[in-house]
Enzyme design. Structure first.
Site, mmCIF file in Angstrom:
data_model
loop_
_atom_site.group_PDB
_atom_site.id
_atom_site.type_symbol
_atom_site.label_atom_id
_atom_site.label_comp_id
_atom_site.label_asym_id
_atom_site.label_seq_id
_atom_site.Cartn_x
_atom_site.Cartn_y
_atom_site.Cartn_z
ATOM 1 N N MET A 30 62.078 70.812 15.187
ATOM 2 C CA MET A 30 62.549 68.695 15.824
ATOM 3 C C MET A 30 61.693 68.634 16.642
ATOM 4 O O MET A 30 61.920 67.903 17.344
ATOM 5 C CB MET A 30 63.736 69.329 15.971
ATOM 6 N N HIS A 37 56.939 77.057 19.564
ATOM 7 C CA HIS A 37 56.059 76.779 18.649
ATOM 8 C C HIS A 37 54.620 77.155 18.233
ATOM 9 O O HIS A 37 54.837 77.152 17.278
ATOM 10 C CB HIS A 37 56.774 74.791 18.473
ATOM 11 N N GLN A 61 72.508 68.788 11.479
ATOM 12 C CA GLN A 61 72.351 69.653 12.742
ATOM 13 C C GLN A 61 73.432 69.441 14.436
ATOM 14 O O GLN A 61 74.034 70.571 14.647
ATOM 15 C CB GLN A 61 71.819 70.502 12.338
ATOM 16 N N GLU A 149 62.905 83.679 16.560
ATOM 17 C CA GLU A 149 64.003 84.733 16.326
ATOM 18 C C GLU A 149 64.841 84.125 17.783
ATOM 19 O O GLU A 149 65.590 84.681 17.958
ATOM 20 C CB GLU A 149 63.922 85.885 17.061
ATOM 21 N N VAL A 177 59.132 83.406 22.050
ATOM 22 C CA VAL A 177 58.734 84.083 23.605
ATOM 23 C C VAL A 177 59.203 83.317 25.098
ATOM 24 O O VAL A 177 60.270 82.520 25.083
ATOM 25 C CB VAL A 177 57.283 82.671 23.318
ATOM 26 N N SER A 186 62.723 76.435 25.256
ATOM 27 C CA SER A 186 62.996 75.823 24.472
ATOM 28 C C SER A 186 63.549 74.368 24.921
ATOM 29 O O SER A 186 62.241 74.052 26.117
ATOM 30 C CB SER A 186 64.947 75.690 25.212
HETATM 31 O O1 PAF Z 1 65.256 75.625 14.544
HETATM 32 C C1 PAF Z 1 64.842 74.339 14.928
HETATM 33 O O2 PAF Z 1 64.191 73.819 15.523
HETATM 34 C C2 PAF Z 1 66.021 73.827 13.603
HETATM 35 O O3 PAF Z 1 67.474 74.230 13.313
HETATM 36 C C3 PAF Z 1 65.413 73.796 12.203
HETATM 37 C C4 PAF Z 1 65.038 74.581 11.246
HETATM 38 C C5 PAF Z 1 63.904 73.182 12.231
HETATM 39 C C6 PAF Z 1 65.992 72.655 11.029
HETATM 40 O O4 PAF Z 1 66.242 71.807 11.654
#
Ligand code: PAF
Length: 283
Positions: A30, A37, A61, A149, A177, A186
């Protein structure tokens, strides 16, 4: 490193995807990319011949009152990180391109596991996650998809959906991480003040305490984690639970691989974290 191709629409993506050679690895995000990432992208680079990153803040979501509007959006910096780490294509669609008005979205349902733990506190969250992940898998057609994870329940649900639907993509999980002091990386950490960040450290401390006690069994591990959180002021705890890693149910006497999961709010910021544990026999 050269800049990735930026695909803003499904049509652009299809054109870019057709030119990606070999095994294609996708990392779905996102945005607001951080070292967690980057770790996923690096695994994608190692495992795949071509790497595609998706950046899409998925409204499905987020529940009412959650942080959809203030979720950090840092597109320029994200593309620079992708360029530095050898990403070939970035797919960053607008909401109207992912969910065209008037077109029915193929909704996914996360079932019972989607209603527990995170799902109990964020109703509908995992339906929204699975809906977008299924759509992104359909659009990007990857050989591999890499997930962290840190979102362990999300990862378990994606694995389950991919297996049940026979989607021909290998799902690869990558360990969380952490900062040197234990805080799991995060995108939401940037909301924390210095004082809140100190408070938040109790979460990873609790997981380490649970891990250290796991040899004495599931009850001891959970009690050790809970004690750290009970003693930590400033965390508004949603849950601390230990589940069987395979079933995601309460551990049985036979359970050896478990996972301790924590979620709570520090100030206005909701944080989650988890650790896998090997359980001893003294339940
Ligand atoms: O983990 C995330 O960043 C989100 O839930 C994802 C998998 C990109 C789906 O929007």
């Amino acid at each position: 490193m050269s800049s990735p191709v930026i695909a803003r629409t499904r049509v652009d993506l299809a054109a870019a995807r057709a030119l990606m050679p070999g095994q294609v690895a996708v990392v779905m995000t996102m945005g607001a990319l951080h070292r967690g990432h980057v770790q996923l992208i690096d695994v994608a680079r190692e495992r795949g011949d071509s790497v595609l990153v998706t950046i899409f803040v998925n409204p499905l979501q987020f529940g009412a009152g959650e942080d959809l509007d203030r979720y950090p959006r840092t597109f320029g910096a994200d593309v620079a990180i992708c360029a530095d780490h050898g990403v070939d294509v970035v797919f960053a669609p607008a909401v109207a391109d992912m969910y065209p008005p008037g077109e029915a979205v193929k909704q996914r349902h996360a079932g019972g596991l989607g209603e527990r733990l995170e799902g109990a506190h964020r109703p509908g969250h995992f339906d929204g996650v699975l809906t977008v992940v299924a759509l992104l898998l359909e659009l990007t057609q990857p050989d591999l998809a890499i997930f962290g994870e840190k979102d362990a329940q999300q990862l378990a649900l994606i694995r389950r959906m991919v297996a049940e639907d026979g989607i021909p993509t290998e799902i690869v999980g990558v360990p969380t991480v952490r900062e040197d002091d234990g805080l799991a990386l995060s995108s939401r950490n940037r909301y924390l003040s210095d004082a809140e960040r100190e408070v938040a450290l109790a979460i990873s401390r609790a997981l380490r305490a649970g891990e250290a006690a796991a040899g004495y069994g599931a009850d001891a591990a959970l009690a050790a984690a809970r004690k750290v959180l009970d003693d930590a002021p400033g965390i508004d705890l949603d849950y601390v639970e230990l589940v069987d890693e395979q079933t995601w149910e309460r551990p049985s006497e036979k359970t050896r691989e478990g996972r301790i999961l924590v979620a709570g709010r520090v100030g206005k910021t909701r944080l989650i974290d988890n650790v896998s544990v090997v359980l001893g026999t003294q339940h």
